[in-house]
Design an enzyme around this catalytic site. Structure first.
Site, PDB file in Angstrom:
ATOM      1  N   ASN A 198      21.458  47.507   5.398  1.00 64.70           N
ATOM      2  CA  ASN A 198      21.857  46.888   4.140  1.00 64.70           C
ATOM      3  C   ASN A 198      23.106  47.581   3.643  1.00 64.70           C
ATOM      4  O   ASN A 198      23.138  48.802   3.489  1.00 64.70           O
ATOM      5  CB  ASN A 198      20.735  46.991   3.109  1.00 64.70           C
ATOM      6  CG  ASN A 198      19.591  46.053   3.440  1.00 64.70           C
ATOM      7  OD1 ASN A 198      19.820  44.933   3.900  1.00 64.70           O
ATOM      8  ND2 ASN A 198      18.378  46.507   3.252  1.00 64.70           N
ATOM      9  N   VAL A 231      17.419  48.287  -4.247  1.00 63.00           N
ATOM     10  CA  VAL A 231      16.533  48.288  -5.423  1.00 63.00           C
ATOM     11  C   VAL A 231      15.897  49.675  -5.585  1.00 63.00           C
ATOM     12  O   VAL A 231      15.816  50.220  -6.684  1.00 63.00           O
ATOM     13  CB  VAL A 231      15.417  47.222  -5.260  1.00 63.00           C
ATOM     14  CG1 VAL A 231      14.435  47.279  -6.421  1.00 63.00           C
ATOM     15  CG2 VAL A 231      15.998  45.829  -5.098  1.00 63.00           C
ATOM     16  N   LYS A 259      13.252  35.789  15.060  1.00 63.23           N
ATOM     17  CA  LYS A 259      13.931  36.113  13.800  1.00 63.23           C
ATOM     18  C   LYS A 259      15.287  35.401  13.678  1.00 63.23           C
ATOM     19  O   LYS A 259      15.985  35.243  14.673  1.00 63.23           O
ATOM     20  CB  LYS A 259      14.178  37.633  13.710  1.00 63.23           C
ATOM     21  CG  LYS A 259      12.896  38.442  13.639  1.00 63.23           C
ATOM     22  CD  LYS A 259      13.174  39.937  13.746  1.00 63.23           C
ATOM     23  CE  LYS A 259      13.404  40.587  12.399  1.00 63.23           C
ATOM     24  NZ  LYS A 259      13.426  42.071  12.503  1.00 63.23           N
ATOM     25  N   ARG A 284      24.705  47.813   0.824  1.00 64.34           N
ATOM     26  CA  ARG A 284      24.758  47.766  -0.645  1.00 64.34           C
ATOM     27  C   ARG A 284      23.804  48.794  -1.228  1.00 64.34           C
ATOM     28  O   ARG A 284      23.042  49.423  -0.499  1.00 64.34           O
ATOM     29  CB  ARG A 284      24.333  46.371  -1.112  1.00 64.34           C
ATOM     30  CG  ARG A 284      22.953  46.028  -0.567  1.00 64.34           C
ATOM     31  CD  ARG A 284      22.344  44.798  -1.152  1.00 64.34           C
ATOM     32  NE  ARG A 284      21.209  44.350  -0.365  1.00 64.34           N
ATOM     33  CZ  ARG A 284      19.988  44.809  -0.442  1.00 64.34           C
ATOM     34  NH1 ARG A 284      19.696  45.768  -1.301  1.00 64.34           N
ATOM     35  NH2 ARG A 284      19.021  44.346   0.320  1.00 64.34           N
ATOM     36  N   LYS A 309       9.214  44.509  -0.267  1.00 65.69           N
ATOM     37  CA  LYS A 309       8.709  45.811  -0.704  1.00 65.69           C
ATOM     38  C   LYS A 309       8.186  45.720  -2.137  1.00 65.69           C
ATOM     39  O   LYS A 309       8.793  45.046  -2.964  1.00 65.69           O
ATOM     40  CB  LYS A 309       9.854  46.826  -0.681  1.00 65.69           C
ATOM     41  CG  LYS A 309      10.496  46.973   0.689  1.00 65.69           C
ATOM     42  CD  LYS A 309      11.874  47.578   0.587  1.00 65.69           C
ATOM     43  CE  LYS A 309      12.568  47.500   1.936  1.00 65.69           C
ATOM     44  NZ  LYS A 309      14.006  47.797   1.854  1.00 65.69           N
TER      45      LYS A 309
HETATM   46  P1  ADP Z   1      14.890  40.859   6.162  1.00 66.54           P
HETATM   47  O1  ADP Z   1      16.363  40.949   6.340  1.00 66.54           O
HETATM   48  O2  ADP Z   1      14.432  39.451   5.991  1.00 66.54           O
HETATM   49  O3  ADP Z   1      14.373  41.788   5.133  1.00 66.54           O
HETATM   50  P2  ADP Z   1      14.013  42.667   8.304  1.00 66.54           P
HETATM   51  O4  ADP Z   1      14.466  42.559   9.713  1.00 66.54           O
HETATM   52  O5  ADP Z   1      14.561  43.784   7.492  1.00 66.54           O
HETATM   53  O6  ADP Z   1      14.259  41.256   7.567  1.00 66.54           O
HETATM   54  O7  ADP Z   1      12.444  42.741   8.262  1.00 66.54           O
HETATM   55  C1  ADP Z   1      11.725  42.714   7.060  1.00 66.54           C
HETATM   56  C2  ADP Z   1      10.308  43.190   7.279  1.00 66.54           C
HETATM   57  O8  ADP Z   1       9.684  42.391   8.292  1.00 66.54           O
HETATM   58  C3  ADP Z   1      10.192  44.619   7.787  1.00 66.54           C
HETATM   59  O9  ADP Z   1      10.217  45.560   6.745  1.00 66.54           O
HETATM   60  C4  ADP Z   1       8.847  44.541   8.463  1.00 66.54           C
HETATM   61  O10 ADP Z   1       7.812  44.520   7.502  1.00 66.54           O
HETATM   62  C5  ADP Z   1       8.838  43.173   9.116  1.00 66.54           C
HETATM   63  N1  ADP Z   1       9.365  43.226  10.507  1.00 66.54           N
HETATM   64  C6  ADP Z   1      10.643  43.030  10.895  1.00 66.54           C
HETATM   65  N2  ADP Z   1      10.784  43.186  12.227  1.00 66.54           N
HETATM   66  C7  ADP Z   1       9.559  43.479  12.710  1.00 66.54           C
HETATM   67  C8  ADP Z   1       9.021  43.763  14.038  1.00 66.54           C
HETATM   68  N3  ADP Z   1       9.801  43.754  15.125  1.00 66.54           N
HETATM   69  N4  ADP Z   1       7.696  44.012  14.138  1.00 66.54           N
HETATM   70  C9  ADP Z   1       6.893  44.026  13.051  1.00 66.54           C
HETATM   71  N5  ADP Z   1       7.323  43.762  11.795  1.00 66.54           N
HETATM   72  C10 ADP Z   1       8.630  43.505  11.612  1.00 66.54           C
END
Ligand code: ADP
Length: 448
Positions: free
Chosen positions: A289, A294, A158, A291, A237
């Site tokens: 987040n 949505v 990530k 903020r 979402k």
């Molecule tokens: P962003 O900031 O791009 O939204 P997030 O870290 O919040 O990234 O992750 C967004 C989505 O990605 C999560 O809601 C989930 O669906 C998926 N996700 C993130 N981390 C994981 C993980 N460790 N395992 C499985 N799915 C993940």
């Protein structure tokens, strides 16, 4: 005291903020690009200022233009909405330097949570459970492979600066690691100008459950329960609900207490959302987040609170108008994101809305800025509006959603309304039996 709020945003969220201000007797300033001259937020605000051309970089993201708009109109506070500059720490700092209130947290807290590695380390130290993974940034492929071997495949690479589901790559097994690592780094660099990545265990069947928190500048913090946002496409979402069907009162209170304690220690101000993946009864932090989200209306519908109003009170230095023990949850609420997209291919469908008649009646709330004859510009996101339904329980909510979708008239552009109608016929959806991967799998099966 805040007397005039400039809303540094557009679309339904700009309207949402204007509505709260009007009910509070606060004057409003809309800002807009040349593509949004006929937009509803421009019509409804007391004053408006054109920031620049259609490209967001030259209008909604242009900090000097927004500061100038504040000075011209005498706005003493800015609400950033979501997206655009809402999580830009520099924006919060510049407003601060100009003695204009930012209706949000401090620049330092935004900066901290915007760096996902630093955020994860910080919340872990505050007692919040996190997804197992690398301790911080991962420099090269040999280190990446070592860490992945230790935590076990599959893993996610990530981007530290990630957002909007971008800069995330999955390695199912060791053989995938080299490519996942290289492409995640590359994508992170292109999308965010920062190639720092980290590794996390990939959770196979989690739900996305997030906790809404709210904190004033006097040390009062409360949580407003959770939202279940497990229905996602490409990590975005599309449907949210509250409460989650997998949490009981005890589990809700437990995670709520952990989060409130952490936010108190952090000295955070404003509203925020702590996002978790939830699997086998355990919570794993993924991000915060800083903020308004949505999907905040589902929380408003079950708590009866006006979250935007509270944000404005907090920015004015006032004390929270309620305490944790006054927060009660009434019934169930769901939200459908109605996008101007093809319901199967999800191709964007900008264009002119020829006819528009949104649904209404008991328990139906439509947050939207479109109208009949409105042309959706191609420059911004494809959200037409949010259909929010409240009912005594989930079953009533879904029945009400079905009739509301049937009432909805929107001609001239493709929308995702048929997708929700289709989902209502699915047993898994009706029974809330879904994890974050369910929708993708469902769409794949139905495309064949
Ligand atoms: P962003 O900031 O791009 O939204 P997030 O870290 O919040 O990234 O992750 C967004 C989505 O990605 C999560 O809601 C989930 O669906 C998926 N996700 C993130 N981390 C994981 C993980 N460790 N395992 C499985 N799915 C993940």
């Amino acid at each position: 005291m805040i007397s005039k709020v400039l809303i540094a945003n557009r679309g339904e969220i700009a309207l949402r903020v204007i509505r709260a201000c009007q009910e509070m007797g606060i004057a409003t300033v809309a800002v807009h690009s040349t593509a949004d001259e006929k937009a509803m937020h421009v019509r409804l605000a007391d004053e408006s200022v054109c920031l620049g051309p259609a490209a967001a970089a030259q209008s909604y993201l242009c900090i000097p233009a927004i500061i100038a708009a504040c000075e011209i109109t005498g706005a003493d506070a800015v609400h950033p909405g979501y997206g655009f500059l809402s999580e830009n720490p520099k924006f919060a700092d510049v407003l601060d330097a100009h003695a204009i209130s930012f209706i949000g947290p401090s620049g330092d807290h935004i900066r901290l949570m915007g760096d996902k590695i630093a955020a994860k380390e910080k919340v872990k130290s505050l007692g919040i459970p996190v997804v197992p993974g690398s301790d911080g940034a991962v420099g090269d492929i040999s280190q990446a492979t070592k860490i992945a071997d230790k935590i076990g495949y599959p893993v996610l690479v990530k981007a530290a600066a990630g957002g909007g589901g971008r800069g995330m790559k999955l390695a199912y097994q060791k053989a995938d690691m080299e490519e996942a690592f290289a492409t995640a780094k590359q994508e992170a660099k292109t999308a965010f100008g920062d190639e720092v990545v980290y590794i996390e265990k990939y959770l196979a069947k989690p739900r996305h459950i997030e906790i809404q928190i709210i904190a004033d500048t006097h040390g009062n913090v409360a949580h407003l329960g959770e939202r279940d946002c497990s229905l996602q496409r490409r990590h975005q979402k599309i449907f949210e609900e509250a409460p989650s069907t997998v949490l009981d009162k005890k589990a809700r209170e437990k995670i709520g207490r952990v989060v409130v304690q952490a936010i108190k220690k952090l000295g955070y101000r404003g509203v925020g959302t702590i996002e978790f993946l939830y699997e086998n009864g355990e919570f794993y932090f993924i991000e915060m987040n800083t903020r308004l989200q949505v999907e905040h209306p589902v929380t408003e519908m079950i708590t009866g609170l006006d979250i935007v109003r509270e944000q404005i009170h907090i920015a004015a230095g006032e004390t929270l108008s309620f305490s944790q023990k006054n927060v009660t949850f009434n019934g169930h609420a769901v939200e459908c994101r109605i996008n101007a997209e093809h319901p199967q291919s999800f191709a964007p469908s900008p264009g002119t809305i020829s006819q528009y008649h949104p649904p209404g009646g008991l328990g139906v709330r439509m947050d939207s800025a479109v109208y009949g004859g409105y042309t959706i510009p191609p420059h911004y996101d494809s959200l037409i509006g949010k259909l929010i339904i409240h009912g005594q329980d989930r079953a009533e909510c879904l029945m009400r959603l079905k009739r509301a979708l049937a009432e909805f008239v929107i001609d001239g552009v493709n929308t995702t309304i048929p997708l929700f109608e289709q989902l209502l016929q699915e047993e898994d959806f009706r029974n809330a039996q879904y994890d974050i991967h369910w929708l993708e799998q469902y769409l794949e099966q139905n495309a064949q």
